[in-house]
Design a protein around this motif. Structure first.
Motif, PDB file in Angstrom:
ATOM      1  N   UNK A 248       0.824  -1.205   0.000  1.00 49.56           N
ATOM      2  CA  UNK A 248       0.000   0.000   0.000  1.00 49.56           C
ATOM      3  C   UNK A 248       0.863   1.261   0.000  1.00 49.56           C
ATOM      4  N   UNK A 249       1.944   1.244   0.779  1.00 54.73           N
ATOM      5  CA  UNK A 249       2.849   2.399   0.817  1.00 54.73           C
ATOM      6  C   UNK A 249       3.505   2.592  -0.550  1.00 54.73           C
ATOM      7  N   UNK A 250       3.946   1.491  -1.170  1.00 60.28           N
ATOM      8  CA  UNK A 250       4.549   1.577  -2.503  1.00 60.28           C
ATOM      9  C   UNK A 250       3.544   2.113  -3.519  1.00 60.28           C
ATOM     10  N   UNK A 251       2.294   1.643  -3.432  1.00 65.10           N
ATOM     11  CA  UNK A 251       1.255   2.128  -4.335  1.00 65.10           C
ATOM     12  C   UNK A 251       1.003   3.615  -4.116  1.00 65.10           C
ATOM     13  N   UNK A 252       1.021   4.028  -2.859  1.00 66.39           N
ATOM     14  CA  UNK A 252       0.841   5.445  -2.552  1.00 66.39           C
ATOM     15  C   UNK A 252       1.940   6.299  -3.147  1.00 66.39           C
ATOM     16  N   UNK A 253       3.190   5.855  -3.024  1.00 63.20           N
ATOM     17  CA  UNK A 253       4.318   6.607  -3.578  1.00 63.20           C
ATOM     18  C   UNK A 253       4.234   6.675  -5.101  1.00 63.20           C
ATOM     19  N   UNK A 254       3.836   5.571  -5.727  1.00 60.17           N
ATOM     20  CA  UNK A 254       3.685   5.553  -7.184  1.00 60.17           C
ATOM     21  C   UNK A 254       2.556   6.475  -7.631  1.00 60.17           C
ATOM     22  N   UNK A 255       1.491   6.538  -6.841  1.00 58.37           N
ATOM     23  CA  UNK A 255       0.364   7.421  -7.156  1.00 58.37           C
ATOM     24  C   UNK A 255       0.789   8.883  -7.091  1.00 58.37           C
ATOM     25  N   UNK A 256       1.559   9.232  -6.066  1.00 58.01           N
ATOM     26  CA  UNK A 256       2.053  10.602  -5.926  1.00 58.01           C
ATOM     27  C   UNK A 256       2.994  10.956  -7.072  1.00 58.01           C
ATOM     28  N   UNK A 257       3.841  10.010  -7.456  1.00 60.43           N
ATOM     29  CA  UNK A 257       4.792  10.247  -8.541  1.00 60.43           C
ATOM     30  C   UNK A 257       4.060  10.578  -9.838  1.00 60.43           C
ATOM     31  N   UNK A 258       2.913   9.934 -10.093  1.00 64.14           N
ATOM     32  CA  UNK A 258       2.069  10.299 -11.230  1.00 64.14           C
ATOM     33  C   UNK A 258       2.387   9.608 -12.539  1.00 64.14           C
ATOM     34  N   UNK A 259       3.622   9.150 -12.698  1.00 65.58           N
ATOM     35  CA  UNK A 259       4.005   8.589 -13.988  1.00 65.58           C
ATOM     36  C   UNK A 259       3.281   7.278 -14.303  1.00 65.58           C
ATOM     37  N   UNK A 260       3.032   6.476 -13.244  1.00 62.51           N
ATOM     38  CA  UNK A 260       2.332   5.212 -13.465  1.00 62.51           C
ATOM     39  C   UNK A 260       0.898   5.473 -13.935  1.00 62.51           C
ATOM     40  N   UNK A 261       0.193   6.396 -13.277  1.00 64.12           N
ATOM     41  CA  UNK A 261      -1.174   6.714 -13.681  1.00 64.12           C
ATOM     42  C   UNK A 261      -1.210   7.316 -15.081  1.00 64.12           C
ATOM     43  N   UNK A 262      -0.213   8.147 -15.392  1.00 64.06           N
ATOM     44  CA  UNK A 262      -0.168   8.754 -16.724  1.00 64.06           C
ATOM     45  C   UNK A 262       0.007   7.680 -17.791  1.00 64.06           C
ATOM     46  N   UNK A 263       0.846   6.686 -17.475  1.00 63.05           N
ATOM     47  CA  UNK A 263       1.069   5.607 -18.430  1.00 63.05           C
ATOM     48  C   UNK A 263      -0.184   4.761 -18.620  1.00 63.05           C
ATOM     49  N   UNK A 264      -0.919   4.528 -17.535  1.00 63.44           N
ATOM     50  CA  UNK A 264      -2.142   3.726 -17.626  1.00 63.44           C
ATOM     51  C   UNK A 264      -3.252   4.462 -18.382  1.00 63.44           C
ATOM     52  N   UNK A 265      -3.266   5.811 -18.246  1.00 69.76           N
ATOM     53  CA  UNK A 265      -4.300   6.592 -18.898  1.00 69.76           C
ATOM     54  C   UNK A 265      -3.984   6.918 -20.348  1.00 69.76           C
ATOM     55  N   UNK A 266      -2.738   6.686 -20.742  1.00 68.27           N
ATOM     56  CA  UNK A 266      -2.328   7.004 -22.108  1.00 68.27           C
ATOM     57  C   UNK A 266      -3.014   6.067 -23.083  1.00 68.27           C
ATOM     58  N   UNK A 267      -3.682   6.580 -24.096  1.00 65.30           N
ATOM     59  CA  UNK A 267      -4.375   5.722 -25.053  1.00 65.30           C
ATOM     60  C   UNK A 267      -3.420   4.809 -25.804  1.00 65.30           C
ATOM     61  N   UNK A 268      -3.816   3.577 -25.948  1.00 63.69           N
ATOM     62  CA  UNK A 268      -2.984   2.602 -26.638  1.00 63.69           C
ATOM     63  C   UNK A 268      -3.093   2.783 -28.156  1.00 63.69           C
ATOM     64  N   UNK A 269      -1.958   2.686 -28.812  1.00 65.89           N
ATOM     65  CA  UNK A 269      -1.945   2.796 -30.279  1.00 65.89           C
ATOM     66  C   UNK A 269      -2.440   1.493 -30.896  1.00 65.89           C
TER      67      UNK A 269
END
Length: 299
Positions: free
Chosen positions: A277-298
């Motif tokens: 949960x702590x690792x997930x929280x840090x990744x959420x704050x970093x933002x890059x993981x969410x940005x990658x997941x939200x990026x439309x797939x080609x």
């Protein structure tokens, strides 16, 4: 933050995780305020020696004396004193959870006092995940600490607020090398703590602690303070105040892992769940993981 800054944050979390262990050993023999003086004085001396060895003239930064004093008060004198006092009456688990609220106060204060670190959904979600992960990881054992005195809990929370304000103030020192800022802060903290200790109980008794306690004190001063604050100011300069405060989410993880390695404690399911949960929280704050997941797939 860059990968190198994240590495510095994880290293700082590991170091400060050990500080709770060292403080727990020393605070039962050395009065809290005296322990604060030992901690900052040892760190200040070590940092001055380091600057001399590097040929850096600390006197050249004397115009920042007032700022260093403010940092020393908010980042050392007040929080160290309150945490050590609180540690005499609270369990380590509850104190870790209360300490993990530091990023919450930092992001709130930064929203009002800075122009480049405003509150965001990512930050709030990530911080709350991290705090919840800390609660899960500490587990049922924290319930025994909930009966601690209210004054001790307020002391620890006040320390986290002081850390939050210190993180914002530290942003003003971006143009100064982290080693110089750490030296200035520790020097000011030592000068403040000397009269405080003298007025509260006289000169410390250097003969009372045994070798094990002194080892803990020097570990606090050299590793958990001198070196740790060089890392801290480096993170503030590169990643900002809110990101630097995230170290308090890493501290409980490192404390538990250190107990596993050096004290033979076993990791349970709650420990792994809390760390996840702590690792997930840090990744959420970093933002890059969410940005990658939200990026439309080609296609």
């Amino acid at each position: 933050m860059t990968g190198f800054v994240w590495l510095q944050l994880l290293l700082l979390g590991a170091i400060w995780g050990g500080s709770f262990f060292f403080a727990k050993i020393a605070v039962h023999v050395i009065p809290p305020l005296t322990l604060v003086l030992f901690r900052v004085a040892i760190a200040a001396l070590a940092l001055h020696i380091y600057l001399l060895a590097r040929g850096i003239r600390f006197w050249d930064y004397r115009q920042h004396a007032l700022g260093f004093s403010g940092l020393g008060l908010l980042n050392n004198v007040i929080p160290f004193s309150l945490l050590f006092i609180g540690q005499t009456a609270l369990g380590a688990g509850l104190e870790s959870i209360l300490n993990a609220t530091t990023p919450i106060w930092t992001v709130i204060i930064a929203t009002f006092l800075t122009v480049d670190e405003k509150i965001s959904a990512n930050k709030i979600a990530g911080i709350l995940l991290g705090v919840f992960g800390t609660v899960v990881m500490i587990g049922p054992g924290v319930l025994s600490g909930l009966g601690g005195p209210l004054w001790a809990e307020i002391a620890v929370l006040a320390a986290t607020l002081s850390y939050a304000f210190a993180s914002i103030l530290a942003k003003r020192f971006k143009g100064i090398p982290p080693t110089v800022t750490a030296t200035g802060q520790m020097t000011a903290s030592t000068l403040i703590m000397i009269p405080v200790v003298l007025l509260s109980g006289g000169m410390p008794d250097f003969a009372a602690p045994d070798q094990g306690v002194w080892a803990a004190v020097f570990s606090l001063g050299l590793l958990s303070t001198a070196f740790a604050y060089i890392l801290f100011f480096s993170i503030v300069r590169a990643g900002g105040a809110t990101n630097a405060s995230l170290v308090t989410l890493v501290v409980p993880v490192s404390a538990i892992l250190l107990g596993t390695v050096f004290l033979g404690e076993e990791l349970g399911l709650k420990d792994f769940a809390g760390m996840a949960l702590i690792a997930l929280g840090l990744l959420t704050i970093d933002g890059r993981l969410l940005a990658a997941l939200q990026k439309p797939q080609k296609r």
